[in-house]
Scaffold this active site. Structure first.
Site, mmCIF file in Angstrom:
data_model
loop_
_atom_site.group_PDB
_atom_site.id
_atom_site.type_symbol
_atom_site.label_atom_id
_atom_site.label_comp_id
_atom_site.label_asym_id
_atom_site.label_seq_id
_atom_site.Cartn_x
_atom_site.Cartn_y
_atom_site.Cartn_z
ATOM 1 N N CYS A 123 0.820 -1.218 0.000
ATOM 2 C CA CYS A 123 0.000 0.000 0.000
ATOM 3 C C CYS A 123 0.861 1.278 0.000
ATOM 4 C CB CYS A 123 -0.985 -0.025 1.159
ATOM 5 S SG CYS A 123 -2.357 1.136 0.931
ATOM 6 N N HIS A 231 -3.775 -5.259 0.472
ATOM 7 C CA HIS A 231 -3.308 -5.582 1.827
ATOM 8 C C HIS A 231 -3.329 -7.093 2.081
ATOM 9 C CE1 HIS A 231 -2.938 -1.619 3.873
ATOM 10 N NE2 HIS A 231 -3.731 -1.241 2.886
ATOM 11 N N GLU A 233 -1.641 -8.739 4.173
ATOM 12 C CA GLU A 233 -1.422 -9.083 5.586
ATOM 13 C C GLU A 233 -2.740 -9.300 6.321
ATOM 14 O OE1 GLU A 233 -2.625 -4.909 5.824
ATOM 15 O OE2 GLU A 233 -1.325 -6.012 4.446
#
Length: 257
Positions: A123, A231, A233
């Site tokens: 990001c 994202h 994660e």
């Protein structure tokens, strides 16, 4: 710490205010995905530029000295944006900046690439990678004709904001296509900015339906240097593609060691 059985990955901190006090930190979800998804030991790196309480640390924390103690570098997302002045534009009113982070990450990116240290950027980190190498950004993607609104719905709970938002197309012959084994995957979308002019040293790895670049790697792919706009994660363990990205990052670090 350098003699640990776990490779050490540095995470440059964001600087934010907690009440009247500046703090250095990063999101827990990144730490979790690195530790358990990549199998590495995350270490937070304070921002080195002058702040409200901090005199500049650049003389005692040069990029080379910092990277001497690391096996990998991970760049997180954040609500702040890269300062547009770094790519020749002015900052619009209300644009949240973090100049201390910019001053820390951009030199680290260049140094890590030159030293072949594996790099994974998410990001804001993805945007930093492009700017560090000479690229530019759309400051408000949703205001660009023909582009989708890639921002999250702030009225939703956190789980809803990070839910799948759109499909991306993985470039044939690219690293992501190889890792995923398919041409298209679904990803979340939690950003207002994006790549406008791609840096010459970067190659496109994936695009969104509106053509916005969603992932990049170095043109010279002899080293692991990957950036993604989404994202991975977020609950990485529930998504095979997200999990594979962190596994590949960890594997690249261990292979270099």
């Amino acid at each position: 710490m350098r003699h640990s059985q776990w490779p050490i990955v540095g995470i440059p901190c964001d600087v934010y205010m907690q009440g009247k006090h500046p703090q250095h930190g990063c999101g827990e979800k990144y730490i979790n995905a690195l530790a358990h998804g990549a199998g590495v030991r995350p270490v937070l790196l304070p921002a080195v530029a002058e702040g409200k309480d901090l005199a500049p640390l650049t003389d005692i924390c040069s990029p080379d000295e910092v990277l001497d103690g690391l096996d990998g570098l991970f760049l997180t997302g954040n609500v702040s944006n890269v300062d547009p002045q770094l790519y020749g534009e002015q900052s619009p009113p209300g644009n949240l900046l973090d100049p201390q982070r910019d001053a820390t990450t951009l030199p680290l990116i260049l140094c890590a690439i030159e030293r072949d240290i594996p790099l994974f950027a998410v990001c804001r980190g993805f945007q930093e990678l492009n700017v560090a190498l000479g690229g530019t950004l759309y400051q408000r993607v949703h205001e660009v004709p023909g582009m989708l609104d890639h921002r999250e719905d702030s009225s939703l709970p956190r789980e809803g904001q990070y839910d799948y938002a759109h499909e991306i197309t993985l470039v044939e012959g690219g690293l992501l296509r190889k890792l995923a084994g398919v041409e298209h995957v679904m990803v979340n979308s939690v950003h207002g900015q994006g790549i406008r002019q791609l840096a010459e040293r970067l190659a496109v790895e994936a695009t969104a339906p509106d053509g916005l670049i969603e992932a990049v790697r170095l043109v010279d792919d002899s080293r692991f240097a990957l950036g993604v706009q989404f994202h991975p994660e977020w609950q990485y363990q529930l998504d095979p593609f997200y999990s594979e990205l962190f596994r590949a990052f960890g594997d690249a670090i261990r292979a270099r060691l």
